[in-house]
Design a protein around this motif. Structure first.
Motif, short mmCIF file in Angstrom:
data_model
loop_
_atom_site.label_atom_id
_atom_site.label_comp_id
_atom_site.label_asym_id
_atom_site.label_seq_id
_atom_site.Cartn_x
_atom_site.Cartn_y
_atom_site.Cartn_z
N TYR A 37 -107.66 29.69 5.09
CA TYR A 37 -108.95 30.37 5.11
C TYR A 37 -109.61 30.16 3.75
N LYS A 56 -108.90 29.77 -1.75
CA LYS A 56 -108.27 29.54 -0.45
C LYS A 56 -107.04 30.41 -0.31
N LYS A 107 -111.30 34.61 10.70
CA LYS A 107 -111.58 35.39 9.48
C LYS A 107 -110.35 36.12 8.99
N LEU A 108 -110.22 36.16 7.66
CA LEU A 108 -109.17 36.92 6.99
C LEU A 108 -109.84 37.85 6.00
N ASP A 124 -113.08 32.73 5.58
CA ASP A 124 -113.27 32.20 6.93
C ASP A 124 -112.48 30.91 7.08
N ARG A 125 -112.18 30.59 8.33
CA ARG A 125 -111.50 29.34 8.61
C ARG A 125 -112.50 28.25 8.87
#
Length: 125
Positions: A37, A56, A107-108, A124-125
Motif C-alpha cells: 500500500y 509504502k 486501503k490501509l 492505498d493499493r
C-alpha cells in the motif's frame, strides 16, 4: 401446480445463493489484503521519529490471524500483530495495544501504539 413448485424451487436457490455472497471481507478470514500500500506513513518512538510523509507499507500474513507490516523510510517494521474478528467486522488486538488497523482490498488505515512507539499509515493499493 408443477410450474409453481419449479418456480418456488428456483426462487429458493436464488435466495440461498444471494444470501451466501458477502461484499464484506475481513483480513482475519483471508489473504486478499496482503500486498503493498502506498500513501502517508509516520513513526514516533525509540529516539528515531519519522515525520508524516510519502511511504509504502507491505502487509504480510504470517499465518492464522497474525500479520506483519513492513514499512520503508527507516520506519521499524511492526511484526506479528495478532488480530481477531469481532462483531460487525471489527478487529481486536490480542496483545493489549491501543489503536486500530483497518484493511480493505484497496486501503490501509492504521494508528497503532505499543511500547511507547506509534505507527500510522493512510495508504492505498
Amino acid at each position: 401446480m408443477k410450474n409453481t413448485l419449479k418456480l418456488l424451487s428456483l426462487l429458493f436457490v436464488v435466495m440461498f445463493t444471494v444470501s451466501s455472497c458477502s461484499k464484506d471481507d475481513d483480513p482475519v478470514d483471508n489473504d486478499l489484503f496482503v500486498g503493498t500500500y502506498e500513501g502517508t506513513t509516520s513513526y514516533t518512538g525509540s529516539g528515531s521519529d519519522v515525520d508524516l510523509g510519502d511511504g509504502k507499507v507491505t502487509v504480510v500474513k504470517i499465518g492464522g490471524s497474525n500479520y506483519s507490516f513492513k514499512f520503508d523510510r527507516g520506519i521499524p517494521d511492526l511484526n506479528n500483530v495478532t488480530m481477531t474478528k469481532g462483531d460487525n467486522n471489527t478487529l481486536f488486538f490480542e496483545d493489549g495495544v491501543i489503536g486500530y488497523v483497518r484493511i480493505t482490498e484497496g486501503k490501509l488505515t492504521m494508528a497503532y501504539a505499543k511500547d511507547n512507539q506509534t505507527w500510522t499509515a493512510d495508504a492505498d493499493r
